[in-house]
Scaffold this active site. Structure first.
Site, PDB file in Angstrom:
ATOM      1  N   LYS A   1      -8.300   3.336  -1.292  1.00 16.59           N
ATOM      2  CA  LYS A   1      -8.614   2.965   0.081  1.00 16.59           C
ATOM      3  C   LYS A   1      -9.939   3.569   0.519  1.00 16.59           C
ATOM      4  O   LYS A   1     -10.847   2.882   0.956  1.00 16.59           O
ATOM      5  CB  LYS A   1      -7.499   3.417   1.028  1.00 16.59           C
ATOM      6  CG  LYS A   1      -6.114   3.038   0.564  1.00 16.59           C
ATOM      7  CD  LYS A   1      -5.881   1.531   0.578  1.00 16.59           C
ATOM      8  CE  LYS A   1      -4.479   1.209   0.112  1.00 16.59           C
ATOM      9  NZ  LYS A   1      -4.211  -0.231   0.086  1.00 16.59           N
TER      10      LYS A   1
ATOM     11  N   TYR B   1       4.885   1.378   5.441  1.00 19.22           N
ATOM     12  CA  TYR B   1       4.304   0.457   4.479  1.00 19.22           C
ATOM     13  C   TYR B   1       5.430  -0.278   3.733  1.00 19.22           C
ATOM     14  O   TYR B   1       6.284   0.359   3.120  1.00 19.22           O
ATOM     15  CB  TYR B   1       3.434   1.268   3.511  1.00 19.22           C
ATOM     16  CG  TYR B   1       3.074   0.633   2.205  1.00 19.22           C
ATOM     17  CD1 TYR B   1       3.342   1.284   1.014  1.00 19.22           C
ATOM     18  CD2 TYR B   1       2.400  -0.590   2.140  1.00 19.22           C
ATOM     19  CE1 TYR B   1       2.978   0.737  -0.217  1.00 19.22           C
ATOM     20  CE2 TYR B   1       2.041  -1.146   0.929  1.00 19.22           C
ATOM     21  CZ  TYR B   1       2.338  -0.482  -0.250  1.00 19.22           C
ATOM     22  OH  TYR B   1       1.991  -1.023  -1.452  1.00 19.22           O
TER      23      TYR B   1
ATOM     24  N   ASP C   1       1.576  11.425   2.254  1.00 13.41           N
ATOM     25  CA  ASP C   1       0.740  10.432   1.598  1.00 13.41           C
ATOM     26  C   ASP C   1      -0.540  10.313   2.429  1.00 13.41           C
ATOM     27  O   ASP C   1      -0.528   9.755   3.529  1.00 13.41           O
ATOM     28  CB  ASP C   1       1.506   9.100   1.537  1.00 13.41           C
ATOM     29  CG  ASP C   1       0.740   8.019   0.809  1.00 13.41           C
ATOM     30  OD1 ASP C   1      -0.500   8.128   0.702  1.00 13.41           O
ATOM     31  OD2 ASP C   1       1.363   7.044   0.363  1.00 13.41           O
TER      32      ASP C   1
ATOM     33  N   ILE D   1      -3.526   8.838   1.636  1.00 14.95           N
ATOM     34  CA  ILE D   1      -4.519   7.974   0.996  1.00 14.95           C
ATOM     35  C   ILE D   1      -5.554   7.394   1.941  1.00 14.95           C
ATOM     36  O   ILE D   1      -6.583   6.897   1.509  1.00 14.95           O
ATOM     37  CB  ILE D   1      -3.875   6.827   0.186  1.00 14.95           C
ATOM     38  CG1 ILE D   1      -3.080   5.887   1.086  1.00 14.95           C
ATOM     39  CG2 ILE D   1      -2.996   7.356  -0.904  1.00 14.95           C
ATOM     40  CD1 ILE D   1      -2.634   4.640   0.330  1.00 14.95           C
TER      41      ILE D   1
END
Lengths: 437, 539
Positions: A276, A152, A237, A239
């Site tokens: 998200k 990202y 992570d 998410i």
């Protein structure tokens, strides 16, 4: 005669002057193009379609429906007494009911395959803050985190800017679908050491952004073994965990730790958020879940800089603990995302474009390398500019994700209506057909 | 000990001032070379190499023992282990740190290291300021359900006007969150991190109303963030490098030690104010502090003011503000004016904002930045709404980018926009707030006077600054902390000792009176009386 002295202008910090905020990268340039000429079905049908923002709008209606029918409980049903405590509540421990609700929701997302203890949840105003906070806690300025590529683009800023920490990439390749290998992990670690940089941890995103694929259990085990061997941390992570199209294809690091009876789990930390999976990025709800007591205590105090509004915590606590609602939401959300994914994949296939086989997330990882003039970043950016200005689609070039192979692009599909997606696909189709001639 | 190796990658271009204590293996090498030289003279190659090498290995072994730890393995069940009850004291943490000096058991790899910041943060919760807050949380006073609990006078929280806000909410809530017809999709999506334009406009209007007097605030100079705590930190990141310093009039808010230094690495240099001046800032003293810093080689980047001041409650005069601006100009540094209590004034003096001072200047506005928020003036600390107001475009640009780490929640923005735009309500609210503050202040000060305790004449804030120096023995910090301890643990009153606020004169205490009901004041006074009597009685 007096000499005129020009007063130097008052200085700013190095951080203020550095470029590490990364907002000059192509990732953000595309956004500017969109802002200047945004697509609208009726008012601006030839505008730029935003396919660079990973936002989930496919299940809004479910949220609206819930909030409207549950208004009483969602906004201070017991108005007088409830409000007072709420307005004054700035305890960095967070509302107990909300922490319990978050723990419960995180368990639901993992289909009950992992348990979460509300006492280990630290609340932050978004996952961006959570990632930065963990970096401040786990590493000193000059230290490094190893991050698998492609990653990202926001990490360049979130993990490095104010913390002074570096990112050393773990190179992944298309030959094995960009999976993380033990060799790549070792290579990244050795590379850092050769530059005399201390490696403090590995940060993975699972499901991966921008790949749109879950990390396999076997790979998670290997990563866990690696960080244990090197005595470093692991930040997972997660998410996009609720955005895996098939619930059983996502394996959380929490499950792996549970199966190992939490041995050596002190090095593991999970980042989660409602931006998200629940499509509520505006609410700014993120969390750090750590198996390390010292990290939990420190993170909690540090969260003073990024507390979640008490009102928001109250608002969401009952919704997230409502298992009937969350189960239904998660199931339907997965189905709709899967449908969208299939729609875009098939649409791209018809145009002759292949994508990485994905199974999660709000985007697909598109392969345009056959269409590059040369296999270089310059060619990738050239085709990206064309797509932005002529085809009028904002997509994210793999180079801003630090992908080691040029020609890959991240294309988001969940932040628009189906009709808009059709328009986008037809534009791509046309573009490729013209290009082939 | 800093790390060796100039070949480090500098992506961020920052200076590395690692405070990491664990030495690298190259320290060992540093010892060998000179040793070799020493021994080589007599022992030749063998002794010249063997002895240093042996010492090197012993050194490594010794250093390995002192490196941080594994904790003894916890008892694991199938559910995730619960954390130890979160400790606010250093003692617990140092216990585990000393355990770390034990040799690692064979087979276990050891705990991964955390950053050096962690240890600094653990220490700061040792201050009486935080200990007192914890004591109240554990045993909070309630006139009905817990009349023997600890009474909170250590937190600047305003409960005097919550009823007014409650009424407003009761009447207008649904409309404000859901926008009377707009669905949640209006606020659920990504918003600009530095705040919705509507809220900026409403905030500018509110600030103009309550602190503007002659000036208005411009929404385009506003950056919104999740609390004034975050606003101050962002400004520190933007204006100063690690190791740079801010001059700050003392006594000051204890939270600044944490908020400004933790992650930014910035230093605070107190500029001591004295009771003889009624604790107002003296420019010559400021100048002296600046020069001393320079002699020490410390780079001063700015001044941080609190106006109205915390903990004293003074308002800065126009003259002082002008002088400060001149001073900052002369030294080419920034001014951060923390005006968090601007509308919480109750005296005869009027509050003058830095904005008013700067308004009359044509140039040189670039160095002035104002911090504001809704935690005090609007009694909404839980909502996390803070403001950076700057005249410097570059600072605004950087701050906007940094708010991604601490933005205001969208539904909260919506409700606050509604509230602030209701100018009639705001006008009524601020007036009633001032009246109630005044009434409570008068009652409280009167009560203290009965006990022979005087306060500085203050006009703002949610607290008064009390002189208990006559009651402490000896006349120093230890005496002060003894009194604080008695008041906390015997009288069960939490007030903040001046030493936590870096006050140079012992015996001063900050007492917040806005967490009380009127009927609680006699209770407080009686409790203080009981301790006062013991202090006065011949020992």
């Amino acid at each position: 005669m007096a000499i005129e002295i020009v007063q130097p202008s008052v200085e700013l910090s190095k951080i203020a002057l550095s470029e590490t905020h990364g907002e000059d990268s192509p990732y953000f340039a595309g956004w500017k193009a969109y802002d200047e000429n945004p697509y609208h079905e009726l008012h601006n049908p030839s505008g730029v379609i935003q396919m660079g923002l990973a936002e989930n709008q496919v299940s809004f209606d479910l949220l609206e429906e819930y909030l409207e029918s549950n208004l009483e409980s969602s906004n201070w049903g017991q108005k007088v007494s409830g409000f007072r405590e709420n307005a004054l509540f700035q305890d960095y421990h967070g509302l107990v009911s909300f922490r319990k609700a978050m723990a419960s929701f995180m368990e639901e997302v993992r289909g009950g395959k992992a348990k979460f203890n509300p006492e280990r949840i630290v609340l932050t105003a978004g996952a961006t803050a959570a990632n930065e906070l963990l970096t401040f806690i786990l590493a000193n300025p000059g230290d490094a985190l190893l991050v698998p590529t492609p990653y990202y683009p926001g990490f360049d800023r979130d993990l490095r800017w104010r913390t002074g920490v570096q990112i050393v990439p773990i190179h992944c390749e298309s030959s094995n679908n960009f999976q993380i290998t033990p060799e790549a992990l070792e290579a990244a670690y050795d590379h850092a050491r050769s530059m005399n940089i201390k490696v403090k941890g590995v940060l993975i995103t699972n499901p991966s952004n921008p790949l749109g694929a879950t990390i396999q259990r076997k790979v998670l085990e290997e990563i866990l073994d690696f960080v244990t061997r090197k005595n470093i941390h692991l930040v997972s992570d997660e998410i996009y965990s609720g955005s895996a199209f098939y619930a059983d294809e996502f394996v959380s690091i929490a499950e792996v730790l549970e199966s190992r009876n939490y041995k050596d789990s002190e090095r593991c930390h999970i980042v989660y958020s409602l931006s998200k999976d629940l499509g509520l990025p505006g609410f700014r709800v993120g969390t750090v879940y750590s198996y390390n007591d010292q990290v939990v205590t420190t993170a909690r105090r540090m969260s003073s800089f990024t507390l979640i509004s008490s009102q928001t915590q109250f608002l969401l606590a009952s919704m997230l603990s409502d298992k009937e609602f969350t189960r239904k939401y998660i199931k339907i959300n997965r189905e709709r995302l899967k449908k969208r994914y299939e729609m875009i994949i098939n649409g791209l296939k018809k145009a002759g474009i292949e994508c990485l086989k994905g199974n999660a997330g709000l985007f697909c990882w598109m392969n345009l390398s056959p269409y590059l003039e040369e296999p270089t970043i310059e060619s990738e950016l050239a085709i990206w500019k064309t797509i932005m200005h002529e085809v009028r689609l904002n997509i994210s070039p793999g180079s801003s994700c630090h992908c080691s192979e040029p020609g890959w692009f991240r294309v988001c599909f969940a932040n628009m209506s189906e009709e808009t997606l059709e328009v986008a696909l037809s534009r791509i189709h046309e573009f490729i057909t013209t290009r082939k001639q | 000990m800093t790390q060796t190796g100039p070949r480090r990658l500098h992506n961020s271009g920052m200076e590395d001032e690692s405070r990491d204590q664990s030495p690298s293996s190259s320290t060992g090498m540093r010892l060998i070379v000179p040793l070799q030289g020493i021994v080589q003279g007599r022992g030749g190659l063998i002794l010249g190499s063997v002895i240093p090498c042996a010492m090197f290995y012993f050194l490594q072994f010794y250093l390995k023992r002192r490196r941080s730890p594994p904790n003894p393995p916890e008892h694991h069940t199938s559910s995730p282990p619960s954390p130890a009850p979160s400790s606010s004291n250093l003692t617990e943490l140092s216990r585990s740190a000393s355990r770390s000096n034990l040799l690692m058991s064979r087979g276990s790899i050891g705990r991964p290291h955390v950053s050096s910041r962690v240890h600094c943060i653990a220490k700061s919760n040792d201050s009486p300021y935080y200990i007192g807050l914890d004591k109240v949380s554990a045993d909070p006073y309630d006139s009905f359900s817990n009349p023997n609990g600890v009474i909170q006078l250590g937190l600047a929280e305003n409960r005097l006007t919550l009823d007014l806000i409650e009424n407003w909410i009761a009447e207008k809530l649904n409309d404000s969150i859901l926008g009377g017809g707009l669905s949640v999709s209006g606020i659920a999506t990504y918003q600009p991190f530095d705040g919705m334009p509507e809220l900026k406009v409403a905030m500018a209007g509110f600030m103009s109303q309550v602190m503007g007097r002659t000036v208005t605030f411009d929404p385009s100079q506003i950056v919104l963030t999740s609390g004034a705590t975050s606003a101050i930190e962002i400004l520190c990141f933007a204006l100063a490098d690690q190791g740079n310093a801010f001059l700050i009039p003392a006594p000051y808010y204890p939270g600044f030690d944490r908020d400004m230094k933790w992650r930014t690495g910035v230093e605070l240099i107190p500029v001591h104010c004295r009771s003889s001046d009624n604790f107002t800032l003296s420019i010559p003293v400021l100048d002296q502090a600046f020069n001393q810093a320079r002699k020490r080689g410390q780079k001063v980047k700015g001044i941080l003011l609190s106006n109205p001041s915390n903990p004293v409650g003074n308002l800065m005069t126009r003259e002082t503000l002008f002088s400060l601006l001149d001073f900052a100009r002369e030294k080419n540094i920034h001014i951060i004016s923390d005006e968090l209590f601007a509308a919480s004034t109750f005296g005869d003096e009027e509050f003058v904002s830095m904005a008013e001072i700067i308004d009359s200047e044509d140039t040189d506005k670039d160095r002035v930045h104002i911090v504001y928020g809704l935690s005090k003036d609007l009694a909404l600390p839980g909502f996390r709404v803070g403001v950076i107001y700057s005249y410097n475009e570059n600072v605004l640009t950087v701050s906007r980018k940094m708010t991604r780490f601490s933005p205001v929640s969208a539904p909260t923005q919506r409700i606050v926009t509604s509230m602030l735009s209701d100018t009639t309500f705001i006008k009524d609210f601020t007036e009633r707030n001032r009246e109630r503050l005044r009434a409570m202040y008068d009652l409280f000060v009167e009560g203290l006077e009965e006990l022979g305790i005087g306060c500085t004449k203050s006009s703002g804030g949610l607290y008064c600054w009390c002189d208990m120096s006559g009651l402490i023995r000896p006349y120093n910090e230890k005496g002060e902390l003894d009194l604080w301890d008695k008041l906390l643990n015997v009288a069960k009153i939490n007030i903040t000792p001046g030493s936590s606020c870096h006050c140079i004169e012992p015996g001063w205490f900050r007492c917040c009176f806005t967490t009380l009901d009127e009927k609680d004041i006699p209770v407080v006074i009686e409790r203080i009386r009981s301790v006062v009597e013991t202090c006065k009685s011949p020992s």
